[in-house]
Design a protein around this motif. Structure first.
Motif, PDB file in Angstrom:
ATOM      1  N   GLU A  70       6.576  -5.354  10.624  1.00  0.00           N
ATOM      2  CA  GLU A  70       7.373  -6.299  11.396  1.00  0.00           C
ATOM      3  C   GLU A  70       8.749  -5.758  11.743  1.00  0.00           C
ATOM      4  N   SER A  71       9.391  -5.056  10.802  1.00  0.00           N
ATOM      5  CA  SER A  71      10.707  -4.483  11.078  1.00  0.00           C
ATOM      6  C   SER A  71      10.915  -3.240  10.228  1.00  0.00           C
ATOM      7  N   VAL A  72      11.856  -2.412  10.674  1.00  0.00           N
ATOM      8  CA  VAL A  72      12.144  -1.150   9.991  1.00  0.00           C
ATOM      9  C   VAL A  72      13.651  -1.001   9.846  1.00  0.00           C
ATOM     10  N   THR A  81      10.327  -1.197   5.330  1.00  0.00           N
ATOM     11  CA  THR A  81       9.649  -1.934   6.392  1.00  0.00           C
ATOM     12  C   THR A  81       9.251  -3.293   5.850  1.00  0.00           C
ATOM     13  N   THR A  82       9.435  -4.324   6.662  1.00  0.00           N
ATOM     14  CA  THR A  82       8.851  -5.612   6.308  1.00  0.00           C
ATOM     15  C   THR A  82       7.464  -5.626   6.939  1.00  0.00           C
ATOM     16  N   VAL A  83       6.514  -6.141   6.177  1.00  0.00           N
ATOM     17  CA  VAL A  83       5.124  -6.104   6.609  1.00  0.00           C
ATOM     18  C   VAL A  83       4.472  -7.471   6.432  1.00  0.00           C
ATOM     19  N   HIS A  84       3.384  -7.666   7.166  1.00  0.00           N
ATOM     20  CA  HIS A  84       2.517  -8.824   7.002  1.00  0.00           C
ATOM     21  C   HIS A  84       1.117  -8.271   6.796  1.00  0.00           C
ATOM     22  N   PHE A  85       0.437  -8.721   5.743  1.00  0.00           N
ATOM     23  CA  PHE A  85      -0.902  -8.213   5.494  1.00  0.00           C
ATOM     24  C   PHE A  85      -1.865  -9.344   5.182  1.00  0.00           C
ATOM     25  N   THR A  86      -3.100  -9.150   5.643  1.00  0.00           N
ATOM     26  CA  THR A  86      -4.150 -10.140   5.462  1.00  0.00           C
ATOM     27  C   THR A  86      -5.436  -9.442   5.049  1.00  0.00           C
ATOM     28  N   ALA A  87      -6.284 -10.195   4.376  1.00  0.00           N
ATOM     29  CA  ALA A  87      -7.612  -9.701   4.008  1.00  0.00           C
ATOM     30  C   ALA A  87      -8.449 -10.901   3.590  1.00  0.00           C
ATOM     31  N   ALA A  88      -9.756 -10.712   3.595  1.00  0.00           N
ATOM     32  CA  ALA A  88     -10.658 -11.788   3.189  1.00  0.00           C
ATOM     33  C   ALA A  88     -11.711 -11.234   2.234  1.00  0.00           C
ATOM     34  N   HIS A  98       3.521 -11.666   3.172  1.00  0.00           N
ATOM     35  CA  HIS A  98       4.540 -10.752   3.676  1.00  0.00           C
ATOM     36  C   HIS A  98       4.998  -9.889   2.506  1.00  0.00           C
ATOM     37  N   GLY A  99       5.594  -8.768   2.833  1.00  0.00           N
ATOM     38  CA  GLY A  99       6.094  -7.890   1.786  1.00  0.00           C
ATOM     39  C   GLY A  99       7.062  -6.876   2.351  1.00  0.00           C
ATOM     40  N   VAL A 100       7.480  -5.999   1.474  1.00  0.00           N
ATOM     41  CA  VAL A 100       8.380  -4.904   1.845  1.00  0.00           C
ATOM     42  C   VAL A 100       7.772  -3.615   1.313  1.00  0.00           C
ATOM     43  N   ASP A 101       7.680  -2.622   2.168  1.00  0.00           N
ATOM     44  CA  ASP A 101       7.252  -1.283   1.763  1.00  0.00           C
ATOM     45  C   ASP A 101       8.464  -0.375   1.885  1.00  0.00           C
ATOM     46  N   VAL A 102       8.733   0.389   0.842  1.00  0.00           N
ATOM     47  CA  VAL A 102       9.879   1.305   0.837  1.00  0.00           C
ATOM     48  C   VAL A 102       9.349   2.732   0.736  1.00  0.00           C
ATOM     49  N   PHE A 103       9.814   3.575   1.639  1.00  0.00           N
ATOM     50  CA  PHE A 103       9.364   4.966   1.729  1.00  0.00           C
ATOM     51  C   PHE A 103      10.535   5.891   1.421  1.00  0.00           C
TER      52      PHE A 103
END
Length: 130
Positions: A70-72, A81-88, A98-103
């Motif tokens: 969503e954003s960097v 990065t802010t992220v949105h993730f889905t799964a079933a 939603h979450g945050v990934d840090v690299f």
């Protein structure tokens, strides 16, 4: 190449499923820190282990796992990065977070990745016990 450019290459490879490009953007000793207390949790070291780990997301979700950036924001070698993730999964409520990934970037490769989810307990339940 800026650190955010390196992370953009990672994002493009993830979006297209280009595992070769994804492996190329990871350093030889890259570490993926997967939080929580579920069967995916723990540290995964090196491109081969990280790609296998990502494959488990798809395997366990029957191919439904989707991650959207969503954003960097960057600060030198660190990129968040802010992220949105889905799964079933049939036996669980759908995962929608939603979450945050840090690299941490070194040169033109990713050396380390940390993940933070908005509800780790729900994510742990979704992926199942370790």
């Amino acid at each position: 190449m800026s650190a955010s450019d390196v992370v953009a290459r990672y994002g493009a490879a993830m979006a297209t499923g280009d595992m070769g490009a994804l492996a190329a953007v990871l350093s030889e000793n890259a570490v993926w820190h997967q939080p929580g207390a579920n069967q995916l949790s723990g540290d995964h070291v090196g491109p081969e282990a990280i790609l296998a780990h990502l494959g488990r997301f798809m395997e366990l979700s029957g191919g439904t796992f989707v991650l959207k950036t969503e954003s960097v924001a960057d600060a030198g070698a660190l990129v968040a990065t802010t992220v949105h993730f889905t799964a079933a999964r049939p036996e669980h409520p759908d995962l929608d977070q939603h979450g945050v990934d840090v690299f941490r970037v070194e040169g033109d490769q990713i050396a380390e990745i940390w993940l933070v989810s908005e509800d780790q307990a729900a994510e742990d339940h979704f992926w199942g016990a370790a």
